[in-house]
Design a protein around this motif. Structure first.
Motif, PDB file in Angstrom:
ATOM      1  N   PRO A  51     -29.760  72.724  38.066  1.00 54.68           N
ATOM      2  CA  PRO A  51     -30.987  72.718  39.129  1.00 54.68           C
ATOM      3  C   PRO A  51     -31.161  71.257  39.569  1.00 54.68           C
ATOM      4  N   TYR A  52     -31.405  70.963  40.754  1.00 56.48           N
ATOM      5  CA  TYR A  52     -31.695  69.797  41.319  1.00 56.48           C
ATOM      6  C   TYR A  52     -32.555  69.783  42.411  1.00 56.48           C
ATOM      7  N   TYR A  53     -33.807  69.262  42.353  1.00 57.31           N
ATOM      8  CA  TYR A  53     -34.807  69.809  43.453  1.00 57.31           C
ATOM      9  C   TYR A  53     -34.405  69.340  44.906  1.00 57.31           C
ATOM     10  N   ALA A  54     -33.351  68.379  45.079  1.00 55.13           N
ATOM     11  CA  ALA A  54     -33.357  67.929  46.590  1.00 55.13           C
ATOM     12  C   ALA A  54     -31.755  68.375  47.078  1.00 55.13           C
ATOM     13  N   GLY A  55     -31.298  69.304  46.400  1.00 63.07           N
ATOM     14  CA  GLY A  55     -30.002  69.889  46.700  1.00 63.07           C
ATOM     15  C   GLY A  55     -30.040  71.037  47.891  1.00 63.07           C
ATOM     16  N   TYR A  56     -28.774  71.197  48.331  1.00 69.74           N
ATOM     17  CA  TYR A  56     -28.700  72.672  49.100  1.00 69.74           C
ATOM     18  C   TYR A  56     -28.004  73.296  48.224  1.00 69.74           C
ATOM     19  N   PRO A  57     -28.191  74.913  48.579  1.00 60.83           N
ATOM     20  CA  PRO A  57     -27.428  75.821  47.742  1.00 60.83           C
ATOM     21  C   PRO A  57     -25.797  75.759  47.840  1.00 60.83           C
ATOM     22  N   PRO A  65     -21.028  61.358  50.039  1.00 65.13           N
ATOM     23  CA  PRO A  65     -21.706  59.956  49.760  1.00 65.13           C
ATOM     24  C   PRO A  65     -22.925  59.888  48.720  1.00 65.13           C
ATOM     25  N   TRP A  66     -23.759  61.071  49.056  1.00 70.79           N
ATOM     26  CA  TRP A  66     -24.914  61.212  48.070  1.00 70.79           C
ATOM     27  C   TRP A  66     -24.801  62.600  47.399  1.00 70.79           C
ATOM     28  N   ASN A  67     -24.178  62.485  46.525  1.00 64.84           N
ATOM     29  CA  ASN A  67     -23.664  63.841  45.889  1.00 64.84           C
ATOM     30  C   ASN A  67     -24.399  64.353  45.142  1.00 64.84           C
ATOM     31  N   GLY A  68     -25.510  63.659  44.359  1.00 63.89           N
ATOM     32  CA  GLY A  68     -26.596  64.494  43.490  1.00 63.89           C
ATOM     33  C   GLY A  68     -25.851  65.406  42.493  1.00 63.89           C
ATOM     34  N   ASP A 125     -22.545  58.867  43.701  1.00 70.35           N
ATOM     35  CA  ASP A 125     -23.939  58.746  43.593  1.00 70.35           C
ATOM     36  C   ASP A 125     -24.244  57.446  42.711  1.00 70.35           C
ATOM     37  N   LEU A 126     -25.434  56.553  43.026  1.00 74.48           N
ATOM     38  CA  LEU A 126     -25.944  55.563  42.358  1.00 74.48           C
ATOM     39  C   LEU A 126     -26.469  55.966  41.174  1.00 74.48           C
ATOM     40  N   ASN A 127     -26.977  57.244  40.731  1.00 77.47           N
ATOM     41  CA  ASN A 127     -27.837  57.340  39.580  1.00 77.47           C
ATOM     42  C   ASN A 127     -26.508  57.837  38.459  1.00 77.47           C
ATOM     43  N   SER A 145     -26.600  65.468  51.730  1.00 76.78           N
ATOM     44  CA  SER A 145     -27.877  65.276  52.037  1.00 76.78           C
ATOM     45  C   SER A 145     -28.524  64.052  51.807  1.00 76.78           C
ATOM     46  N   PRO A 146     -28.671  63.110  52.675  1.00 78.28           N
ATOM     47  CA  PRO A 146     -29.279  61.739  52.327  1.00 78.28           C
ATOM     48  C   PRO A 146     -30.405  61.823  51.346  1.00 78.28           C
ATOM     49  N   PRO A 147     -30.703  60.657  50.656  1.00 81.34           N
ATOM     50  CA  PRO A 147     -32.205  60.643  50.103  1.00 81.34           C
ATOM     51  C   PRO A 147     -33.179  60.558  51.284  1.00 81.34           C
ATOM     52  N   TYR A 148     -34.291  61.467  50.672  1.00 81.20           N
ATOM     53  CA  TYR A 148     -35.256  61.713  51.521  1.00 81.20           C
ATOM     54  C   TYR A 148     -36.326  60.405  51.645  1.00 81.20           C
ATOM     55  N   CYS A 149     -37.036  60.431  52.564  1.00 87.80           N
ATOM     56  CA  CYS A 149     -37.834  59.224  53.125  1.00 87.80           C
ATOM     57  C   CYS A 149     -39.133  59.474  52.743  1.00 87.80           C
ATOM     58  N   ASP A 196     -39.105  58.937  43.642  1.00 87.39           N
ATOM     59  CA  ASP A 196     -38.142  57.945  42.981  1.00 87.39           C
ATOM     60  C   ASP A 196     -37.165  58.546  42.319  1.00 87.39           C
ATOM     61  N   TYR A 197     -35.841  58.400  43.043  1.00 89.50           N
ATOM     62  CA  TYR A 197     -34.769  59.206  42.294  1.00 89.50           C
ATOM     63  C   TYR A 197     -34.329  58.919  40.914  1.00 89.50           C
ATOM     64  N   THR A 198     -34.763  57.736  40.500  1.00 95.49           N
ATOM     65  CA  THR A 198     -34.912  57.511  38.884  1.00 95.49           C
ATOM     66  C   THR A 198     -35.796  57.964  38.085  1.00 95.49           C
ATOM     67  N   ARG A 226     -32.237  49.497  43.717  1.00 94.17           N
ATOM     68  CA  ARG A 226     -31.064  49.626  44.648  1.00 94.17           C
ATOM     69  C   ARG A 226     -31.192  51.325  45.337  1.00 94.17           C
ATOM     70  N   MET A 227     -31.932  52.102  44.745  1.00 97.87           N
ATOM     71  CA  MET A 227     -31.875  53.228  45.369  1.00 97.87           C
ATOM     72  C   MET A 227     -32.284  53.369  46.773  1.00 97.87           C
ATOM     73  N   ILE A 228     -31.887  54.211  47.736  1.00102.10           N
ATOM     74  CA  ILE A 228     -32.528  54.440  49.114  1.00102.10           C
ATOM     75  C   ILE A 228     -33.726  55.398  48.860  1.00102.10           C
ATOM     76  N   GLY A 229     -34.949  54.952  49.368  1.00 99.02           N
ATOM     77  CA  GLY A 229     -36.121  55.776  49.220  1.00 99.02           C
ATOM     78  C   GLY A 229     -36.800  55.366  47.975  1.00 99.02           C
TER      79      GLY A 229
HETATM   80  C1  LIG Z   1     -31.002  64.490  48.594  1.00100.97           C
HETATM   81  S1  LIG Z   1     -30.292  64.113  47.059  1.00100.97           S
HETATM   82  C2  LIG Z   1     -28.688  64.627  46.997  1.00100.97           C
HETATM   83  C3  LIG Z   1     -28.578  66.241  46.639  1.00100.97           C
HETATM   84  C4  LIG Z   1     -27.334  66.892  46.486  1.00100.97           C
HETATM   85  N1  LIG Z   1     -26.890  67.325  47.711  1.00100.97           N
HETATM   86  C5  LIG Z   1     -27.241  67.945  45.602  1.00100.97           C
HETATM   87  O1  LIG Z   1     -26.786  69.231  45.880  1.00100.97           O
HETATM   88  O2  LIG Z   1     -27.609  67.924  44.515  1.00100.97           O
HETATM   89  C6  LIG Z   1     -29.617  62.392  47.491  1.00100.97           C
HETATM   90  C7  LIG Z   1     -28.836  61.379  46.165  1.00100.97           C
HETATM   91  O3  LIG Z   1     -28.984  60.119  46.614  1.00100.97           O
HETATM   92  C8  LIG Z   1     -28.635  59.294  45.649  1.00100.97           C
HETATM   93  N2  LIG Z   1     -28.850  57.905  46.024  1.00100.97           N
HETATM   94  C9  LIG Z   1     -30.017  57.136  46.302  1.00100.97           C
HETATM   95  N3  LIG Z   1     -29.724  56.141  46.612  1.00100.97           N
HETATM   96  C10 LIG Z   1     -28.393  55.768  46.614  1.00100.97           C
HETATM   97  C11 LIG Z   1     -27.518  54.919  46.705  1.00100.97           C
HETATM   98  N4  LIG Z   1     -28.160  53.713  47.303  1.00100.97           N
HETATM   99  N5  LIG Z   1     -26.201  55.094  46.531  1.00100.97           N
HETATM  100  C12 LIG Z   1     -25.573  56.214  46.130  1.00100.97           C
HETATM  101  N6  LIG Z   1     -26.312  57.248  45.865  1.00100.97           N
HETATM  102  C13 LIG Z   1     -27.629  57.128  46.160  1.00100.97           C
HETATM  103  C14 LIG Z   1     -29.686  59.740  44.671  1.00100.97           C
HETATM  104  O4  LIG Z   1     -29.447  59.481  43.361  1.00100.97           O
HETATM  105  C15 LIG Z   1     -29.724  61.319  44.734  1.00100.97           C
HETATM  106  O5  LIG Z   1     -28.630  61.931  43.882  1.00100.97           O
END
Ligand SMILES: C[S@@+](CC[C@H](N)C(=O)[O-])C[C@H]1O[C@@H](n2cnc3c(N)ncnc32)[C@H](O)[C@@H]1O
Length: 435
Positions: free
Chosen positions: A26-32, A54-57, A76-78, A264-268, A272-274, A298-301
Motif C-alpha cells: 500500500p502506498y498513499y500516493a500511488g495509482y492502482p 521516474p517517480w516509481n514509488g 526513486d530517491l527514497n 505520478s510526480p511528487p505532489y505539491c 514530506d516523502y521521507t 533533495r526530495m521534490i515537495g
Molecule cells: C506520487 S509518488 C509515486 C507513487 C507511485 N506511482 C506508486 O504507485 O507508488 C512520488 C515519488 O517520487 C519520489 N521522489 C520525490 N522526489 C524525488 C526525486 N528528486 N527523485 C526521484 N524520486 C523522487 C518519492 O520518493 C515518491 O516515491
C-alpha cells in the motif's frame, strides 16, 4: 495515433481492490494496478519497448510493465521505495523459499546476542530491548541475503539487493509500521516522533516475531496465488526491470532510450516523502549512506527550505508564474518567505526533472502523468496545467487530459473551511507526445 488510443480508467486508489500481492504494497500516493495495466495494455507497445517511471514509488508501473512482458526502468530517491519496488517484482516461483528463510532468520535472531548502536534510529520509537530484537532480525536478513556485490563504501547499493531480501525487508517494515501505530496522526502519511520524555514502545520478542512471520506467510501465500493465475492465463515471461536509486533532477538516462513513460510526480501539497517512511528508514539505518535530513532536502515537495537562491524560470509557464506571484503577495505569515521559497524549489526540481525525462524519450514516445491540483490558502494551484506547460517547454506536446474528482486529504484540513475552498481535488491524467 489512431489504433493506439489509450484506455484511461480512474487513477483513484480503492482500498477494497488492494488484496493479494498488491495488498502488501500500500502506498498513499500511488495509482492502482488496474489503472496502470489498462494503460500499458492499450499502449500496444512492441516487444522490447522500454517503459520508464521516474517517480516509481512502490513500483506499480514497473510491476505492471514487467507482468506484461515489457522492459521497465523505475527510479526513486527514497531507498525505502527502492526496496518496496524490488520486492514487488519477486518472481512467484520464489514463494516456497520465503517461509523457511524467515524461520531461519528468526531462530538466529533469537539466539544471537545482538548489540545495538547507541544512536540506532529504531530507538526513536522503541525501548532498547524491542529495538535490539528488531535490529537482530534486520541484521540476519542483511548477513544472510545481502551479498558483497551490493556493498560499497557509501553504504549498500540498494538497487542491487535481491528480490528475496527486499521481500523480507518489506515484511519487517510492515511489522514495525503496525507496532508504531500509536504515533500515527490524523494525517495518514505522517508518523510522529515521540518527545524526549515520552515512553518508548515495548513489544515482546514473541509479538515482533509473530508479526514478521505472519507477514512473510501472507506474502508467500499471495505470491503463490499469483503463480497459479500466471499458469492459468498463460501470461508472458516477466520483462527485464531495472530499479534505480537516483534523483530525477540530476539523473542521467540514456538519450532517446524510452518508449513510454507512466508516472505520478511528487505532489505539491507539502507531503514530506521521507517523513512518510520514517519507520522504514529507521529499519534500513545501517544500510544507508545518507541521513534522513539530507535525503529530505533533495526530495521534490520537501518541506525544508532550499539552500540556494532560486529564480522563477520562463520554462515553468504563465500559470505557474501567476500562482507564485499570488502566493508571494498573500498577506498571511510566511507566504512571501518560507512558502514562496519551498514552492520555487518544487517547480525548479520538477522542471529540471521533466527536461531529463524528455531527453530520455525517443521521438514520438508518449508519457502519461497523473497529477493532482491543490490549494495554497484560497489560491488554486492548478498543477495539471502547470505540468502541461512545463512539458511544452521541454519538447512535450500535451495530446489529451482526463480529469477525475477525488476526495482528498485536504478535506480533513481545517484550513479548507477558513479559506473557503472546494472539497476534494482534481486528479488529471495528462498524455504527452515527444516532438
Ligand atoms: C506520487 S509518488 C509515486 C507513487 C507511485 N506511482 C506508486 O504507485 O507508488 C512520488 C515519488 O517520487 C519520489 N521522489 C520525490 N522526489 C524525488 C526525486 N528528486 N527523485 C526521484 N524520486 C523522487 C518519492 O520518493 C515518491 O516515491
Amino acid at each position: 495515433m489512431t489504433g493506439r488510443r489509450l484506455s484511461i480508467l480512474s487513477p483513484k486508489r480503492n482500498k477494497r481492490l488492494q488484496t493479494g500481492w498488491e495488498g502488501f504494497f500500500p502506498y498513499y500516493a500511488g495509482y492502482p494496478e488496474h489503472f496502470a495495466r489498462e494503460l500499458l495494455r492499450t499502449a500496444k507497445l512492441p516487444k522490447g519497448a522500454v517503459v520508464l517511471d521516474p517517480w516509481n514509488g512502490s513500483g506499480t508501473t514497473t510491476y505492471t510493465a514487467s507482468g506484461l512482458g515489457l522492459d521497465a526502468v523505475g527510479i526513486d530517491l527514497n531507498p525505502v521505495m527502492i526496496i518496496v519496488a524490488r520486492a514487488r517484482l519477486l518472481p512467484p516461483s520464489e514463494a516456497d523459499h520465503l517461509r523457511p528463510l524467515a524461520a531461519t532468520i528468526l531462530s538466529h535472531a533469537h539466539s544471537a546476542s545482538a548489540r545495538l548502536a547507541d544512536d540506532d534510529p529504531l530507538l526513536t520509537w522503541f525501548d532498547a530491548e524491542t529495538a535490539t530484537f528488531i535490529r537482530a532480525i534486520e541484521q540476519n536478513i542483511r548477513r544472510g541475503l545481502v551479498g558483497n556485490m551490493t556493498k560499497s563504501p557509501d553504504g549498500v547499493k540498494l538497487d542491487r539487493i535481491s528480490g528475496t531480501a527486499a521481500t523480507l525487508y518489506v515484511a519487517l517494515f510492515a511489522a514495525c509500521r503496525k507496532l508504531v501505530a500509536p504515533f500515527r496522526s490524523s494525517n495518514p502519511t505522517w508518523l510522529r516522533r515521540p518527545k524526549e520524555t515520552d515512553a518508548r514502545l515495548t513489544a515482546s520478542m514473541i509479538e515482533v516475531a509473530r508479526l514478521f512471520g505472519n507477514n512473510v506467510r501472507g506474502m508467500a501465500r499471495a505470491l503463490a496465488a499469483n503463480q497459479l493465475e500466471l499458469l492459468a492465463t498463460g501470461s508472458p515471461k516477466q520483462g527485464g526491470t531495472r530499479i534505480a536509486l537516483s534523483d530525477t533532477a540530476i539523473m542521467n538516462l540514456e538519450a532517446e532510450s524510452v518508449d513510454f513513460v507512466l508516472t505520478s510526480p511528487p505532489y505539491c501539497t507539502r507531503i514530506d516523502y521521507t517523513a512518510a517512511t520514517r519507520i522504514e528508514l529507521a529499519v534500513l539505518g545501517p544500510l544507508l549512506g545518507t541521513n534522513a535530513r539530507s535525503l529530505g532536502l533533495r526530495m521534490i515537495g520537501t518541506t525544508q527550505v532550499p539552500k540556494s537562491q532560486i529564480e522563477v524560470s520562463e520554462d515553468w509557464g504563465g500559470t505557474c508564474a501567476r500562482f507564485l506571484e499570488e502566493l508571494r503577495r498573500h498577506p498571511s505569515k510566511a507566504s512571501g518567505g518560507y512558502y514562496y521559497r519551498t514552492h520555487l524549489d518544487y517547480f525548479d526540481k520538477m522542471s529540471r526533472s521533466m527536461a531529463r525525462m524528455s531527453t530520455a524519450m525517443k521521438p514520438g514516445a508518449r508519457a502519461v502523468l497523473v497529477v493532482q491540483d491543490s490549494y495554497y490558502k484560497e489560491i488554486h494551484n492548478d498543477l495539471p496545467t502547470v505540468i502541461g506547460e512545463i512539458g511544452k517547454a521541454h519538447g512535450l506536446r500535451l495530446t489529451r487530459r482526463e480529469d477525475f474528482h477525488l476526495r482528498s486529504m485536504s478535506d480533513i484540513n481545517p484550513a479548507r473551511l477558513t479559506y473557503k475552498r472546494p472539497s476534494g481535488a482534481t486528479e488529471s491524467v495528462l498524455c504527452f507526445a515527444k516532438k
